[in-house]
Design an enzyme around this catalytic site. Structure first.
Site, PDB file in Angstrom:
ATOM      1  N   THR A  10       0.871  -1.186   0.000  1.00  0.00           N
ATOM      2  CA  THR A  10       0.000   0.000   0.000  1.00  0.00           C
ATOM      3  C   THR A  10       0.908   1.235   0.000  1.00  0.00           C
ATOM      4  O   THR A  10       1.373   1.663  -1.036  1.00  0.00           O
ATOM      5  CB  THR A  10      -0.973  -0.013   1.193  1.00  0.00           C
ATOM      6  OG1 THR A  10      -0.244  -0.250   2.396  1.00  0.00           O
ATOM      7  CG2 THR A  10      -2.030  -1.082   1.025  1.00  0.00           C
ATOM      8  N   THR A  24       0.730  -6.831  13.427  1.00  0.00           N
ATOM      9  CA  THR A  24       1.295  -5.541  13.032  1.00  0.00           C
ATOM     10  C   THR A  24       1.358  -5.291  11.544  1.00  0.00           C
ATOM     11  O   THR A  24       1.867  -4.268  11.135  1.00  0.00           O
ATOM     12  CB  THR A  24       2.711  -5.319  13.627  1.00  0.00           C
ATOM     13  OG1 THR A  24       3.641  -6.198  12.998  1.00  0.00           O
ATOM     14  CG2 THR A  24       2.740  -5.534  15.099  1.00  0.00           C
ATOM     15  N   ASN A  44      -0.300  10.595   6.110  1.00  0.00           N
ATOM     16  CA  ASN A  44      -1.534  10.130   6.747  1.00  0.00           C
ATOM     17  C   ASN A  44      -2.635  11.198   6.733  1.00  0.00           C
ATOM     18  O   ASN A  44      -3.812  10.864   6.839  1.00  0.00           O
ATOM     19  CB  ASN A  44      -1.232   9.661   8.167  1.00  0.00           C
ATOM     20  CG  ASN A  44      -0.588   8.293   8.152  1.00  0.00           C
ATOM     21  OD1 ASN A  44      -1.255   7.294   7.973  1.00  0.00           O
ATOM     22  ND2 ASN A  44       0.733   8.249   8.285  1.00  0.00           N
TER      23      ASN A  44
END
Length: 407
Positions: A157, A194, A402
């Site tokens: 990603t 994770t 983000n």
């Protein structure tokens, strides 16, 4: 592939390095039109299988489907998509994950229950099944042993490079290979698993031993890597062991089991380091080694806390030898130690002794902090146990990546 010091032989091929495994990929245009975003991994025969999963209470549909399908202790294929997490989509999400398994099974000629499903990407968006299912048909229809590296690309990603590893060892007089691929760059924090990781081996290992070995390896690798303190809804690590190497089946904790477990741990640790190095916006890999702990649990707790401290990460990014943040993080970790016995090093430069300040070279510390890899060592001087955790620095780019993730 980075060559690492090891008692085992590192080999190319990633998730298809082991005998009897193939992979296929496709461009399904789930989020980007020019990126491989569907991958299928297939074992020529049914395999013993095990998995470890996110501890987040909110679990994505593919996690739930895979946990159910692993209840038999066997599997024969894995289907993965990037670009959409299929998380928080309710009953429709479960139906979509099951459809991914069913289509994979149809093309490969295996039961749907033998297919493990994984997804990664944005949470809370409906799956574009009109794109995904044709992509799965294309990927499953062209599986081949040489496609392991392409599969590692398809599951990415925000990763900036594919992550794969494979080692070869001898078990019971037979050559055995363990191969793997992983993805992970953000939303990474110790809490199993994770990230996404898919491991294959041609060793013959009973399901119970396989699960035990995977849990051991994950605790010493994936559960010791942290990027940003967030544990995803989709995290999993699964392993398939198809027995094609011809070794005697490992059913108990004998020497073959220990060697297999050690090799598996090395593969997982290699991928964990790559994930930390590729943390979103990262400019440096941070290695935190804790020595002299009373127990392994204490060592792991302290190492994880230091590697995960936002203040430590920011200090490393800013090239500030602020060792006070390091001992502070160890102090709130839950590890049992005497603060007045702790020695701290940046690289080979000691910056604290017996929990207090010393005269050290700020210039030398700055040179160490300028490097791409920064090692922090804490000696608790309380026992003989040790642990290593991996993290990365916290840069301005982490916020940018983000803040813009959906758009």
């Amino acid at each position: 592939m980075e060559i690492k010091e090891s008692k085992f032989d590192w080999v190319p091929g990633g998730v298809t390095a082991a005998s009897g495994f193939s992979a296929g990929t496709a461009f399904a245009a789930i989020k980007q039109v020019d990126k491989r975003d569907v991958a299928v991994v297939h074992s020529v025969v049914p395999a013993a299988a095990a998995g470890v999963f996110t501890l987040n209470k909110v679990k994505a549909a593919p996690v739930l489907v895979t946990m159910r399908n692993l209840s038999t202790g066997t599997a024969q294929a894995v289907v993965v998509n990037s670009g959409n997490a299929n998380a928080c989509n309710g009953e429709q999400g479960l139906r979509d994950a099951q459809a991914m398994a069913a289509v994979t099974a149809e093309v490969l000629g295996i039961p749907a229950e033998a297919v493990l499903v994984a997804s990664t990407g944005v949470i809370g968006r409906k799956m574009p099944m009109g794109k995904i299912l044709p992509g799965i048909r294309a990927a499953a229809g062209q599986v081949a042993p040489e496609n392991g590296p392409l599969a590692a690309q398809a599951i990415m990603t925000t990763d900036t490079f594919p992550k794969e590893a494979a080692v070869r060892l001898e078990l019971g007089g037979k050559q055995v290979t363990i191969g793997a691929m992983a993805k992970g760059s953000g939303m990474i924090h110790p809490n199993m698993a994770t990230m996404l990781c898919f491991i294959t081996t041609d060793a013959a290992v009973a399901p119970a031993c396989l699960k035990q070995a995977l849990k051991y390896a994950a605790d010493r690798s994936f559960n010791l890597v942290t990027v940003d303190g967030d544990t995803s809804t989709n995290d999993m690590a699964v392993i398939l062991a198809n027995g094609r190497a011809g070794n005697g089946v490992i059913r108990e904790e004998d020497s073959d089991y220990v060697n297999f477990r050690e090799a598996l741990t090395e593969v997982c640790a290699s991928l964990a380091r790559d994930i930390a190095r590729d943390g979103e916006g990262a400019t440096k890999l941070i290695i935190v080694e804790v020595l002299g702990a009373a127990t392994e649990k204490d060592a792991r707790q302290a190492a994880k806390a230091v590697a995960g401290s936002s203040l430590v990460k920011a200090a490393v990014f800013g090239r500030d030898a602020n060792w006070g943040r390091i001992i502070c993080a160890a102090g709130y970790s839950g590890a049992d130690f005497d603060p007045e016995k702790v020695d701290i090093f940046l690289g080979d430069e000691q910056v604290a002794r017996d929990g207090g300040s010393i005269d050290f070279s700020e210039e030398r510390a700055l040179e160490i902090l300028k490097k791409d890899t920064v090692k922090i060592t804490l000696n608790l001087n309380s026992g003989d146990c040790r642990a290593t955790a991996w993290g990365c620095d916290l840069s301005y780019d982490y916020i940018k990546i983000n803040a813009d993730y959906r758009t």
